[in-house]
Design a protein around this motif. Structure first.
Motif, PDB file in Angstrom:
ATOM      1  N   UNK A 220       6.260  28.511   9.891  1.00 52.66           N
ATOM      2  CA  UNK A 220       6.300  27.076  10.401  1.00 52.66           C
ATOM      3  C   UNK A 220       6.247  26.577   8.979  1.00 52.66           C
ATOM      4  N   UNK A 221       7.268  26.303   7.823  1.00 54.68           N
ATOM      5  CA  UNK A 221       6.768  24.841   7.340  1.00 54.68           C
ATOM      6  C   UNK A 221       6.658  23.870   7.806  1.00 54.68           C
ATOM      7  N   UNK A 222       5.642  22.587   6.684  1.00 50.43           N
ATOM      8  CA  UNK A 222       5.340  21.234   7.902  1.00 50.43           C
ATOM      9  C   UNK A 222       5.101  20.214   6.723  1.00 50.43           C
ATOM     10  N   UNK A 223       5.239  19.736   6.480  1.00 50.63           N
ATOM     11  CA  UNK A 223       4.553  17.888   6.554  1.00 50.63           C
ATOM     12  C   UNK A 223       3.157  18.143   6.859  1.00 50.63           C
TER      13      UNK A 223
ATOM     14  N   UNK B  67      -1.834  35.465  15.096  1.00 48.57           N
ATOM     15  CA  UNK B  67      -2.684  34.874  14.442  1.00 48.57           C
ATOM     16  C   UNK B  67      -2.110  34.201  13.566  1.00 48.57           C
ATOM     17  N   UNK B  68      -3.253  32.919  13.437  1.00 49.92           N
ATOM     18  CA  UNK B  68      -2.194  32.223  12.267  1.00 49.92           C
ATOM     19  C   UNK B  68      -3.257  32.125  10.211  1.00 49.92           C
ATOM     20  N   UNK B  69      -2.403  32.159   9.973  1.00 48.77           N
ATOM     21  CA  UNK B  69      -3.553  31.078   8.704  1.00 48.77           C
ATOM     22  C   UNK B  69      -2.519  29.932   8.216  1.00 48.77           C
ATOM     23  N   UNK B  70      -3.095  29.034   7.808  1.00 45.49           N
ATOM     24  CA  UNK B  70      -2.157  27.801   7.038  1.00 45.49           C
ATOM     25  C   UNK B  70      -3.103  28.081   5.982  1.00 45.49           C
ATOM     26  N   UNK B  71      -1.588  27.778   4.739  1.00 42.93           N
ATOM     27  CA  UNK B  71      -1.846  27.635   3.731  1.00 42.93           C
ATOM     28  C   UNK B  71      -0.936  26.001   3.731  1.00 42.93           C
ATOM     29  N   UNK B  72      -2.374  25.413   2.888  1.00 35.52           N
ATOM     30  CA  UNK B  72      -2.525  24.458   2.803  1.00 35.52           C
ATOM     31  C   UNK B  72      -1.897  23.683   0.967  1.00 35.52           C
ATOM     32  N   UNK B  73      -0.537  22.796   0.967  1.00 40.14           N
ATOM     33  CA  UNK B  73      -0.304  22.769  -1.167  1.00 40.14           C
ATOM     34  C   UNK B  73       0.511  21.727  -1.050  1.00 40.14           C
TER      35      UNK B  73
ATOM     36  N   UNK C 132       1.135  -1.514   0.131  1.00 36.13           N
ATOM     37  CA  UNK C 132       0.074   0.189  -0.028  1.00 36.13           C
ATOM     38  C   UNK C 132       1.022   1.492  -0.019  1.00 36.13           C
ATOM     39  N   UNK C 133       0.879   2.216  -0.968  1.00 34.43           N
ATOM     40  CA  UNK C 133       1.565   3.748  -1.287  1.00 34.43           C
ATOM     41  C   UNK C 133       1.134   4.305   0.295  1.00 34.43           C
ATOM     42  N   UNK C 134       1.464   4.849   1.002  1.00 33.52           N
ATOM     43  CA  UNK C 134       0.934   5.738   2.614  1.00 33.52           C
ATOM     44  C   UNK C 134       0.676   7.080   1.010  1.00 33.52           C
ATOM     45  N   UNK C 135      -0.245   7.786   1.766  1.00 31.90           N
ATOM     46  CA  UNK C 135      -0.669   9.087   1.975  1.00 31.90           C
ATOM     47  C   UNK C 135      -0.265   9.897   1.811  1.00 31.90           C
ATOM     48  N   UNK C 136       0.055  10.704   1.002  1.00 28.83           N
ATOM     49  CA  UNK C 136       0.762  11.945   0.489  1.00 28.83           C
ATOM     50  C   UNK C 136       0.049  12.798   1.645  1.00 28.83           C
ATOM     51  N   UNK C 137       1.462  13.824   1.927  1.00 29.23           N
ATOM     52  CA  UNK C 137       1.283  14.492   3.164  1.00 29.23           C
ATOM     53  C   UNK C 137       0.924  15.785   2.720  1.00 29.23           C
ATOM     54  N   UNK C 138       0.433  16.838   3.512  1.00 31.01           N
ATOM     55  CA  UNK C 138      -0.146  18.062   2.829  1.00 31.01           C
ATOM     56  C   UNK C 138       1.498  19.160   2.999  1.00 31.01           C
ATOM     57  N   UNK C 139       1.481  19.665   2.543  1.00 31.71           N
ATOM     58  CA  UNK C 139       2.483  21.159   2.431  1.00 31.71           C
ATOM     59  C   UNK C 139       1.994  22.053   2.970  1.00 31.71           C
ATOM     60  N   UNK C 140       2.600  21.893   4.563  1.00 30.10           N
ATOM     61  CA  UNK C 140       1.419  23.759   5.273  1.00 30.10           C
ATOM     62  C   UNK C 140       2.725  24.640   5.537  1.00 30.10           C
ATOM     63  N   UNK C 141       2.170  25.346   4.735  1.00 28.33           N
ATOM     64  CA  UNK C 141       2.757  26.838   5.701  1.00 28.33           C
ATOM     65  C   UNK C 141       2.017  28.031   6.242  1.00 28.33           C
ATOM     66  N   UNK C 142       2.358  27.382   7.404  1.00 28.77           N
ATOM     67  CA  UNK C 142       1.494  28.313   9.145  1.00 28.77           C
ATOM     68  C   UNK C 142       2.275  29.681   8.729  1.00 28.77           C
ATOM     69  N   UNK C 143       1.284  30.581   8.687  1.00 31.37           N
ATOM     70  CA  UNK C 143       1.891  32.019   8.434  1.00 31.37           C
ATOM     71  C   UNK C 143       1.253  32.977   9.496  1.00 31.37           C
ATOM     72  N   UNK C 144       2.286  32.879  10.790  1.00 28.36           N
ATOM     73  CA  UNK C 144       2.135  33.766  11.900  1.00 28.36           C
ATOM     74  C   UNK C 144       2.674  35.079  11.940  1.00 28.36           C
TER      75      UNK C 144
END
Length: 123
Positions: free
Chosen positions: A74-77, A106-112, A2-14
């Protein structure tokens, strides 16, 4: 296999808000402690991989008008959208005295997705 699901690259802008800058210096430490708790909380969410952090407070003083540029990033997968929501929720739940962290930032999360050049276009 089984293929692992792709993670969501996320940029938390604070953004650090004006309420933080109006605090007496004797109260700033409690906000920093809460901010550290938030950063640790994000890294402890199962499946999260922190890729990097950036703080531009040395070249940007005060809060940003209109929310950009942001003060820290903060950039995270992230494993899924629910984990991104859980990370953002830390700003709502972490206490700073009688308030919550979102009073001061405050935070805004940008997902891609991770930007990768398709194989047929790479050299």
């Amino acid at each position: 296999m089984t293929e692992e699901p792709k993670k969501i690259r996320t940029l938390f802008c604070i953004a650090i808000l004006q309420n933080f800058f109006e605090l007496p210096s004797s109260e700033i430490g409690t906000v920093w402690s809460a901010f550290g708790e938030m950063m640790g909380g994000i890294s402890q969410i199962p499946g999260v991989e922190i890729l990097g952090m950036l703080d531009d407070d040395e070249t940007m003083v005060g809060t940003a008008p209109n929310g950009f540029p942001w003060t820290a990033y903060i950039m995270a997968d992230m494993p899924d959208r629910d984990s991104v929501i859980e990370a953002c929720n830390l700003f709502r739940t972490i206490e700073v005295g009688e308030y919550r962290l979102w009073k001061y930032c405050r935070v805004e999360a940008r997902m891609g997705r991770s930007l990768e050049v398709p194989a047929q276009y790479s050299s």
